[in-house]
Design a protein around this motif. Structure first.
Motif, short mmCIF file in Angstrom:
data_model
loop_
_atom_site.label_atom_id
_atom_site.label_comp_id
_atom_site.label_asym_id
_atom_site.label_seq_id
_atom_site.Cartn_x
_atom_site.Cartn_y
_atom_site.Cartn_z
N HIS A 107 0.82 -1.21 0.00
CA HIS A 107 0.00 0.00 0.00
C HIS A 107 0.86 1.27 0.00
O HIS A 107 0.63 2.19 -0.79
N GLY A 108 1.84 1.32 0.90
CA GLY A 108 2.62 2.55 1.07
C GLY A 108 3.54 2.88 -0.07
O GLY A 108 3.59 4.02 -0.53
N VAL A 109 4.27 1.90 -0.55
CA VAL A 109 5.23 2.17 -1.62
C VAL A 109 4.56 2.11 -2.99
O VAL A 109 4.67 3.03 -3.80
N CYS A 110 3.85 1.04 -3.24
CA CYS A 110 3.29 0.83 -4.57
C CYS A 110 1.92 1.48 -4.76
O CYS A 110 1.66 2.07 -5.80
N GLY A 111 1.06 1.37 -3.78
CA GLY A 111 -0.29 1.91 -3.92
C GLY A 111 -0.33 3.42 -3.99
O GLY A 111 -1.04 4.00 -4.83
N ILE A 112 0.41 4.07 -3.12
CA ILE A 112 0.42 5.54 -3.14
C ILE A 112 1.02 6.05 -4.45
O ILE A 112 0.52 7.02 -5.03
N SER A 113 2.06 5.40 -4.94
CA SER A 113 2.68 5.85 -6.20
C SER A 113 1.72 5.69 -7.38
O SER A 113 1.84 6.38 -8.38
N ARG A 114 0.74 4.78 -7.25
CA ARG A 114 -0.27 4.61 -8.30
C ARG A 114 -1.51 5.47 -8.02
O ARG A 114 -2.51 5.37 -8.72
N LEU A 115 -1.45 6.28 -6.95
CA LEU A 115 -2.56 7.14 -6.53
C LEU A 115 -3.82 6.35 -6.23
O LEU A 115 -4.94 6.82 -6.48
N SER A 116 -3.65 5.18 -5.66
CA SER A 116 -4.79 4.33 -5.30
C SER A 116 -5.45 4.90 -4.04
O SER A 116 -4.80 4.95 -2.99
N PRO A 117 -6.72 5.30 -4.11
CA PRO A 117 -7.39 5.84 -2.92
C PRO A 117 -7.40 4.84 -1.76
O PRO A 117 -7.19 5.21 -0.61
N ARG A 118 -7.61 3.56 -2.07
CA ARG A 118 -7.62 2.52 -1.03
C ARG A 118 -6.27 2.45 -0.32
O ARG A 118 -6.20 2.34 0.91
N SER A 119 -5.19 2.54 -1.09
CA SER A 119 -3.86 2.47 -0.50
C SER A 119 -3.52 3.73 0.29
O SER A 119 -2.85 3.66 1.32
N ILE A 120 -3.97 4.88 -0.17
CA ILE A 120 -3.73 6.12 0.57
C ILE A 120 -4.43 6.05 1.92
O ILE A 120 -3.83 6.36 2.96
N VAL A 121 -5.68 5.61 1.94
CA VAL A 121 -6.42 5.47 3.21
C VAL A 121 -5.74 4.43 4.10
O VAL A 121 -5.58 4.64 5.31
N ALA A 122 -5.35 3.30 3.52
CA ALA A 122 -4.69 2.25 4.30
C ALA A 122 -3.39 2.77 4.92
O ALA A 122 -3.13 2.54 6.10
N THR A 123 -2.59 3.48 4.14
CA THR A 123 -1.31 3.99 4.65
C THR A 123 -1.54 5.03 5.73
O THR A 123 -0.82 5.04 6.75
N LEU A 124 -2.50 5.91 5.54
CA LEU A 124 -2.82 6.88 6.60
C LEU A 124 -3.26 6.15 7.87
O LEU A 124 -2.89 6.56 8.98
N SER A 125 -4.01 5.07 7.71
CA SER A 125 -4.44 4.28 8.87
C SER A 125 -3.25 3.63 9.56
O SER A 125 -3.16 3.62 10.79
N PHE A 126 -2.30 3.06 8.78
CA PHE A 126 -1.10 2.44 9.35
C PHE A 126 -0.33 3.48 10.18
O PHE A 126 0.08 3.22 11.30
N MET A 127 -0.12 4.63 9.56
CA MET A 127 0.70 5.67 10.21
C MET A 127 0.02 6.20 11.47
O MET A 127 0.68 6.40 12.50
N ALA A 128 -1.27 6.47 11.40
CA ALA A 128 -1.99 6.99 12.57
C ALA A 128 -1.99 5.96 13.69
O ALA A 128 -1.74 6.30 14.86
N THR A 129 -2.25 4.70 13.35
CA THR A 129 -2.26 3.64 14.36
C THR A 129 -0.88 3.47 14.98
O THR A 129 -0.74 3.30 16.19
N GLY A 130 0.16 3.54 14.16
CA GLY A 130 1.52 3.45 14.68
C GLY A 130 1.85 4.59 15.62
O GLY A 130 2.44 4.39 16.69
N GLY A 131 1.46 5.80 15.25
CA GLY A 131 1.70 6.96 16.12
C GLY A 131 0.98 6.85 17.45
O GLY A 131 1.56 7.10 18.51
#
Length: 143
Positions: A107-131
């Motif tokens: 999601h973070g490396v490949c999905g965001i570079s493809r501008l995938s909305p699902r991957s952007i939301v997933a990565t934001l969720s990963f980062m927020a949960t990690g923080g």
């Protein structure tokens, strides 16, 4: 435990990860999500294209050896938590990757570079949960 500032090694590492992701997409049309690459080796996965997966994993394992050849030393790894915490964390990451239909690399490396909305939301969720997790563990629970 302070983290050493290594902008050039970080830039080189990021560029190599990006290059590997682009090369895999260009040559096999596949996304470089490590969970998906490893998942093909589980019984019942139905995947039979193991050649490139094995090569990708060998490259990941060989990278520290290449770093030693170039720099003369192995990368230092310091893990400030117990083995139990690592096992629990790995289990939780596995659950998250299953429910999130992919891992941080996919999601973070490949999905965001493809501008995938699902991957952007997933990565934001990963980062927020990690923080939130780091804050709770270090400042609320005192770990």
């Amino acid at each position: 435990m302070p983290t050493e500032f290594t902008p050039f090694l970080s830039l080189a590492g990021g560029a190599l990860i990006g290059l590997a992701a682009v090369a895999l997409m260009a040559t096999h049309g596949r996304i470089a999500g490590i969970t998906g690459i490893l998942g093909a080796f589980l019984p019942g996965s139905g995947d039979s294209d193991w050649g490139w997966r094995i090569a990708f994993l060998i490259g990941m394992i060989a990278a520290p050896a290449a770093m030693m050849l170039v720099t003369g030393s192995m990368p230092q790894i310091q893990v400030p938590v117990s083995t139990t915490a690592l096992v629990i964390g790995g289990f939780l990451v596995g659950i998250g990757a299953t429910y999130g239909s992919g891992c941080t690399s996919g999601h973070g490396v490949c999905g965001i570079s493809r501008l995938s909305p699902r991957s952007i939301v997933a990565t934001l969720s990963f980062m927020a949960t990690g923080g939130v997790t780091v804050f709770l563990v270090r400042h609320v629970f005192g770990g």
